[in-house]
Design an enzyme around this catalytic site. Structure first.
Site, PDB file in Angstrom:
ATOM      1  N   CYS A  97       0.845  -1.168  -0.059  1.00 28.73           N
ATOM      2  CA  CYS A  97       0.172  -0.109   0.035  1.00 28.73           C
ATOM      3  C   CYS A  97       0.948   1.086   0.022  1.00 28.73           C
ATOM      4  CB  CYS A  97      -0.983  -0.113   1.113  1.00 28.73           C
ATOM      5  SG  CYS A  97      -2.230   0.912   0.841  1.00 28.73           S
ATOM      6  N   ARG A 132     -11.634   7.170  -1.508  1.00 25.19           N
ATOM      7  CA  ARG A 132     -10.726   6.195  -1.383  1.00 25.19           C
ATOM      8  C   ARG A 132     -11.328   4.869  -1.942  1.00 25.19           C
ATOM      9  NH1 ARG A 132      -7.064   7.774   2.130  1.00 25.19           N
ATOM     10  NH2 ARG A 132      -6.502   5.712   2.481  1.00 25.19           N
ATOM     11  N   HIS A 200      -3.425  -5.554   2.005  1.00 20.10           N
ATOM     12  CA  HIS A 200      -3.484  -5.686   3.423  1.00 20.10           C
ATOM     13  C   HIS A 200      -4.098  -6.886   4.180  1.00 20.10           C
ATOM     14  CE1 HIS A 200      -1.677  -1.581   4.195  1.00 20.10           C
ATOM     15  NE2 HIS A 200      -2.816  -0.966   3.382  1.00 20.10           N
TER      16      HIS A 200
HETATM   17  N1  GLN Z   1      -1.718   6.954   2.506  1.00 25.12           N
HETATM   18  C1  GLN Z   1      -1.918   6.033   1.126  1.00 25.12           C
HETATM   19  C2  GLN Z   1      -3.348   6.290   0.386  1.00 25.12           C
HETATM   20  O1  GLN Z   1      -4.104   6.499   1.224  1.00 25.12           O
HETATM   21  C3  GLN Z   1      -1.362   4.373   1.527  1.00 25.12           C
HETATM   22  C4  GLN Z   1      -2.595   4.049   2.510  1.00 25.12           C
HETATM   23  C5  GLN Z   1      -2.167   2.741   3.001  1.00 25.12           C
HETATM   24  O2  GLN Z   1      -1.209   2.397   2.928  1.00 25.12           O
HETATM   25  N2  GLN Z   1      -3.228   2.058   3.341  1.00 25.12           N
HETATM   26  O3  GLN Z   1      -3.201   6.035  -0.804  1.00 25.12           O
END
Ligand code: GLN
Length: 247
Positions: A97, A132, A200
């Site tokens: 990620c 997101r 994840h």
């Molecule tokens: N901060 C990054 C994003 O939001 C990665 C997030 C994460 O590692 N879950 O894209």
């Protein structure tokens, strides 16, 4: 004394560790122990140099944008050259990620350009509206040394959209979920022993077969040469993660 030892370097384990990504380390440690393979875990934080020859697997977990910003410049200043050297001699460098975002060229966060270390030819752009890509995800992957396609299941939550440059190969094809950018059908990146993914979960406890592939690749042995383990619980965890993703 174990004949072989898997030497892992966790990069910024305090800052780049959301969704309990450190569970991935525990998974590797246990599977090594059960097979009589040694396991060595070293942490490298802000300002710490890393020795490219001292580890078989370098691991960079996920992070919030602000934690990534803290690590990005440090990664470029104190670790980039070593990580390029390590990948160049066949060590595994894996980013999850926020980690995959920092393995690329840069992460565009509004007006800021967070630098990456350029181990993979990709870049990431934070969605302007802040939306997101979240949910359970499953991808199909074909990896060297394995006899056909396999499924990786996990969970994604990212604001960044990652774009691979032409010719760069994704880790897998999205079966369910969003993947790198929610459109391309690509998930992650695979360039030799450089691996990036948005999955994840933590990823490895949900995909024991992949933990073994990673371990074998880092040790430079054939994945089929690792002794079989009683994976009834691990297989159930994998099935449950696939089920959650709808695959
Ligand atoms: N901060 C990054 C994003 O939001 C990665 C997030 C994460 O590692 N879950 O894209």
């Amino acid at each position: 004394m174990a004949e072989r030892t898997l030497r892992v370097c966790a990069l910024y384990p305090d800052l780049m560790n959301i969704y309990a990504d450190r569970g991935n380390m525990l998974m590797l440690e246990r599977r090594c122990a059960w097979r009589g393979i040694g396991f060595e875990l070293t942490a490298a934080g802000l300002g710490d140099p890393v020795d490219p020859d001292a580890h078989d697997l370098f691991y960079l977990g996920g992070g919030q944008d602000r934690d990534q910003q803290l690590c990005a410049q440090d990664l470029v200043d104190t670790k980039r050259d070593a990580l390029h050297a390590a990948a160049g001699r066949g060590a595994v460098v894996m980013g999850i990620c926020g980690g995959i975002q920092l393995l690329g060229d840069h992460y565009e966060l509004g007006t800021e350009r967070v630098p990456g270390i350029g181990l993979a030819d990709l870049h990431t752009v934070r969605a302007i509206d802040g939306s997101r890509l979240i949910g359970n995800v499953a991808i199909e992957v074909e990896l060297p040394g394995l006899d056909g396609p396999r499924v990786l299941a996990g969970f994604e939550n990212h604001g960044g959209r990652t774009y691979l440059a032409a010719g760069e190969v994704p880790l897998g094809r999205v079966l369910k979920g969003h993947g790198n950018d929610g459109r391309s059908g690509f998930e992650g990146v695979l360039r030799g022993t450089v691996i990036g993914t948005y999955l994840h979960g933590p990823l490895l406890p949900k995909n024991a077969w992949f933990a073994d592939w990673l371990m074998a690749t880092a040790l430079g042995v054939d994945p089929g040469s690792l002794s079989a383990l009683d994976d009834r619980l691990e297989d159930a965890a994998h099935q449950s993660a696939r089920h959650a993703a709808g695959v």
